[in-house]
Design a protein around this motif. Structure first.
Motif: not given
Length: 210
Positions: A121-144
């Motif tokens: 249930d994670v929302w990842i916004g437009y053109e976001s960049l996720i770097m190696p080894g990152v952990k994103v928790g349940d229900g999180a939102i990442i802005a564009a």
């Protein structure tokens, strides 16, 4: 009980820009949960083009949970992009051979930050960049257009470059209860029966449905 078919790559009729990408990803080191979709009018089925420097010999995985919404242009940088920083130069001389292979680093000496793991249930916004080894928790939102360089807590909202925590979506005591409920792991029939409680943020009713 009616619900969308998770095995249908394009669940929206006549709208191919949305794809349940579990059905189209072939790399065994990319693991996608049910109902996670990628939205891209150019080629929504080819999500793998957004997973960069993902070399088989490195062995790292990109794991994305269920019910995630991934916007166009989101990129995942994997561990193969990392260069050694222990010497005086970060230049990868050894990959060009012709005698330079003598300084090939041992694989265990290469920078490795582990698997990249996106919760449910994670929302990842437009053109976001996720770097190696990152952990994103349940229900999180990442802005564009965010650049995510460190872990994101469950139900956190992050944004910027580098991405920082803007706020938590709910008080900590509610987050703990939501993680215990973990509605995304219910059978899809049960999820369908409880949609009003899930989208209506009716915590007490949701707890009674467990």
């Amino acid at each position: 009980m009616l619900y969308p078919d998770p095995k249908n790559p394009h669940p929206l009729a006549n709208f191919p820009q949305v794809c349940f990408i579990q059905n189209t990803v072939s790399n065994p080191n990319i693991i996608i949960g049910d109902y996670t979709y990628y939205d891209d009018p150019e080629d929504s089925e080819n999500f793998e083009r957004n997973v960069l420097y993902h070399f088989p010999f490195v062995g790292d995985k990109l794991i994305i949970g269920k019910f995630c919404a991934i916007a166009k242009g989101v990129k995942f940088i994997m561990n193969g992009a990392n260069h050694l920083m222990t010497g005086f130069s970060t230049y990868p001389f050894s990959i060009f051979g012709s005698g330079w292979e003598r300084v090939t680093p041992q694989l265990e000496a290469s920078p490795f930050k582990g698997d990249t793991i996106i919760g449910n249930d994670v929302w990842i916004g437009y053109e976001s960049l996720i770097m190696p080894g990152v952990k994103v928790g349940d229900g999180a939102i990442i802005a564009a257009k965010s650049v995510v360089v460190k872990d994101v807590p469950p139900y956190g909202i992050v944004g910027g470059n580098p991405a920082t925590l803007i706020r938590q979506r709910y008080p900590e005591e509610i987050i703990v209860q939501l993680l215990e409920i973990a509605w995304w792991d219910w059978e899809i029939e049960k999820i369908s029966r409880n949609l009003e409680r899930i989208v209506g943020a009716d915590l007490e009713a949701l707890k009674l449905s467990q």
